[in-house]
Design a protein around this motif. Structure first.
Motif, PDB file in Angstrom:
ATOM      1  N   ALA A  98       0.836  -1.207   0.000  1.00 59.62           N
ATOM      2  CA  ALA A  98       0.000   0.000   0.000  1.00 59.62           C
ATOM      3  C   ALA A  98       0.873   1.259   0.000  1.00 59.62           C
ATOM      4  CB  ALA A  98      -0.934  -0.007   1.206  1.00 59.62           C
ATOM      5  N   ILE A  99       1.918   1.251   0.804  1.00 54.97           N
ATOM      6  CA  ILE A  99       2.806   2.425   0.865  1.00 54.97           C
ATOM      7  C   ILE A  99       3.564   2.572  -0.464  1.00 54.97           C
ATOM      8  CG2 ILE A  99       4.787   3.479   2.071  1.00 54.97           C
ATOM      9  CD1 ILE A  99       2.233   3.432   3.807  1.00 54.97           C
ATOM     10  N   ASP A 100       3.989   1.454  -1.025  1.00 54.92           N
ATOM     11  CA  ASP A 100       4.685   1.512  -2.321  1.00 54.92           C
ATOM     12  C   ASP A 100       3.777   2.065  -3.421  1.00 54.92           C
ATOM     13  OD1 ASP A 100       6.908   0.532  -1.116  1.00 54.92           O
ATOM     14  OD2 ASP A 100       6.745  -1.505  -1.925  1.00 54.92           O
ATOM     15  N   GLU A 101       2.514   1.681  -3.386  1.00 50.74           N
ATOM     16  CA  GLU A 101       1.566   2.195  -4.394  1.00 50.74           C
ATOM     17  C   GLU A 101       1.443   3.718  -4.284  1.00 50.74           C
ATOM     18  OE1 GLU A 101      -1.204  -1.809  -3.918  1.00 50.74           O
ATOM     19  OE2 GLU A 101      -2.058   0.155  -3.497  1.00 50.74           O
ATOM     20  N   PHE A 102       1.345   4.191  -3.053  1.00 50.46           N
ATOM     21  CA  PHE A 102       1.256   5.645  -2.845  1.00 50.46           C
ATOM     22  C   PHE A 102       2.538   6.318  -3.352  1.00 50.46           C
ATOM     23  CE2 PHE A 102       1.847   9.150   0.481  1.00 50.46           C
ATOM     24  CZ  PHE A 102       1.168  10.094  -0.284  1.00 50.46           C
ATOM     25  N   THR A 103       3.678   5.688  -3.099  1.00 47.86           N
ATOM     26  CA  THR A 103       4.960   6.212  -3.577  1.00 47.86           C
ATOM     27  C   THR A 103       4.966   6.313  -5.109  1.00 47.86           C
ATOM     28  OG1 THR A 103       5.994   5.140  -1.686  1.00 47.86           O
ATOM     29  CG2 THR A 103       7.466   5.855  -3.423  1.00 47.86           C
ATOM     30  N   THR A 104       4.408   5.295  -5.756  1.00 46.14           N
ATOM     31  CA  THR A 104       4.341   5.316  -7.223  1.00 46.14           C
ATOM     32  C   THR A 104       3.495   6.494  -7.711  1.00 46.14           C
ATOM     33  OG1 THR A 104       4.582   2.924  -7.262  1.00 46.14           O
ATOM     34  CG2 THR A 104       3.677   3.934  -9.247  1.00 46.14           C
ATOM     35  N   VAL A 128      12.614   8.020   4.778  1.00 44.72           N
ATOM     36  CA  VAL A 128      13.046   7.830   3.385  1.00 44.72           C
ATOM     37  C   VAL A 128      12.022   8.463   2.448  1.00 44.72           C
ATOM     38  CG1 VAL A 128      13.464   6.097   1.587  1.00 44.72           C
ATOM     39  CG2 VAL A 128      14.389   5.745   3.898  1.00 44.72           C
ATOM     40  N   LEU A 129      10.756   8.190   2.714  1.00 44.21           N
ATOM     41  CA  LEU A 129       9.694   8.730   1.854  1.00 44.21           C
ATOM     42  C   LEU A 129       9.670  10.265   1.905  1.00 44.21           C
ATOM     43  CD1 LEU A 129       6.241   7.204   1.322  1.00 44.21           C
ATOM     44  CD2 LEU A 129       6.321   9.609   1.902  1.00 44.21           C
ATOM     45  N   LEU A 130       9.786  10.817   3.091  1.00 47.02           N
ATOM     46  CA  LEU A 130       9.708  12.284   3.225  1.00 47.02           C
ATOM     47  C   LEU A 130      10.925  12.977   2.612  1.00 47.02           C
ATOM     48  CD1 LEU A 130       8.217  12.679   6.836  1.00 47.02           C
ATOM     49  CD2 LEU A 130       7.051  13.064   4.662  1.00 47.02           C
ATOM     50  N   ARG A 131      12.089  12.329   2.711  1.00 48.03           N
ATOM     51  CA  ARG A 131      13.288  12.930   2.080  1.00 48.03           C
ATOM     52  C   ARG A 131      13.127  12.948   0.578  1.00 48.03           C
ATOM     53  NH1 ARG A 131      16.584   9.204   5.685  1.00 48.03           N
ATOM     54  NH2 ARG A 131      16.544  10.341   7.650  1.00 48.03           N
ATOM     55  N   ARG A 132      12.498  11.911   0.060  1.00 49.33           N
ATOM     56  CA  ARG A 132      12.358  11.788  -1.380  1.00 49.33           C
ATOM     57  C   ARG A 132      11.282  12.708  -1.960  1.00 49.33           C
ATOM     58  NH1 ARG A 132      10.926   6.204  -4.115  1.00 49.33           N
ATOM     59  NH2 ARG A 132      10.923   7.068  -6.207  1.00 49.33           N
TER      60      ARG A 132
END
Ligand code: ZN
Length: 316
Positions: free
Chosen positions: A168-174, A201-205
């Motif tokens: 689910a988190i990866d989908e949001f990242t996509t 990691v997500l917020l830095r990106r």
């Protein structure tokens, strides 16, 4: 120390900043008064309120909308059943009615609520035009990307249907990769209060992503587990964390202390040095209850960002 409705500020010191509650649900316009009243007691003077056009209109007509920035709840049934035309017209409506945000809720249970028969993914290309439209209108999204880890361990055992939390988190990242100007509040600490490394990691990106502190029990339970690590995280992302509760206005099944206990517990958690104060309402998601509040004693400067500046910047 114990919560007391007779002395609702027990244990709290005076506060120098005002407070924005960046995530509440207003299901009923008249019932908003009660939230505004309790907000006032705890220093909360602005809200991001998720409300239907009818409720929004009544609040505006009654002169009660000045405290509220409104979010439009997208029809989750249309997400569950891959109906992107319905979603596109909803986004158009949000824009036309001058909403400032789009709300979406991907707690995996939504697939059951709307009897989804298809395989679901937030990043399914069928939804890309919807996210593009949101991006074009410069409407930020308020997104619930996933549920607490505990739910994936106890409720969402059918991983084919509900996906894993990582998926689910990866989908949001996509979605974020495909829509670089999309601005988001990923609510409930990005749905990742259990894993601050992954969240970092997500917020830095993705610098367009902020997070909120909604769901008082989930935050206090998980963020309270490792205060040293949490404090490092708070320093790094000091400007991107919005205070919020996810309080719901207009439900009749809530007890009289519902608003007060959430505000009291969060303020105690962020502001004070209290130790092992029992959360004044049940936390069914804690396998080892009760949940305790251990105060973080954050600085006035930090609190000013968390409580006010970050939301003010985000919504202006
Ligand atoms: Zn919510």
């Amino acid at each position: 120390m114990k919560f007391s409705i007779q002395d609702p500020l027990t244990g709290l010191l005076s506060l120098e900043t005002r407070i924005w509650d960046a995530h509440v649900h207003i299901w009923d316009a008249d019932a908003f008064d009660d939230l505004a009243k309790w907000g006032n007691t705890y220093g909360v003077s602005r809200f991001m309120g998720i409300a239907t056009p009818d409720v929004k209109k009544v609040l505006e007509q009654n002169g009660k909308a000045s405290k509220i920035v409104f979010a439009f709840y997208l029809p989750m049934e249309a997400f569950a059943n891959h109906n992107s035309d319905t979603l596109l017209s909803a986004v158009g409506e949000a824009h036309r009615l001058n909403y400032k945000m789009c709300k979406m809720w991907f707690g995996p249970r939504f697939l059951d609520y709307y009897q989804s028969k298809q395989k679901f993914s937030i990043s399914d290309p069928i939804f890309d035009p919807v996210f593009s439209q949101i991006e074009d209108y410069e409407l930020p999204i308020d997104i619930h990307a996933a549920d607490p880890d505990y739910w994936y361990e106890t409720v969402y055992l059918d991983k084919k249907r509900y996906r894993t939390k990582n998926q689910a988190i990866d989908e949001f990242t996509t979605v974020l990769e495909r829509h670089p100007s999309l601005k988001a509040v990923s609510i409930h600490f990005g749905s990742l209060p259990e894993d601050l490394d992954k969240l970092s990691v997500l917020l830095r990106r993705f610098p367009n992503v902020s997070i909120d502190t909604a769901s008082t029990k989930w935050m206090i339970r998980e963020l309270g587990k490792n205060p040293d690590k949490l404090k490092e995280f708070l320093i790094e992302f000091q400007k991107r964390i919005l205070f919020a509760t996810d309080l719901s206005v207009g439900w009749t099944d809530r007890d009289d202390n519902y608003f007060a206990t959430r505000y009291w517990s969060q303020r105690l958690f962020w502001e004070t040095k209290v130790k092992n104060v029992e959360l004044p309402f049940p936390d069914d998601d804690n396998p080892n209850p009760p949940t305790y509040i251990n105060g973080l004693n954050l600085s006035p400067k930090f609190l000013e960002d968390l409580y006010w500046n970050n939301a003010e910047r985000f919504f202006s």
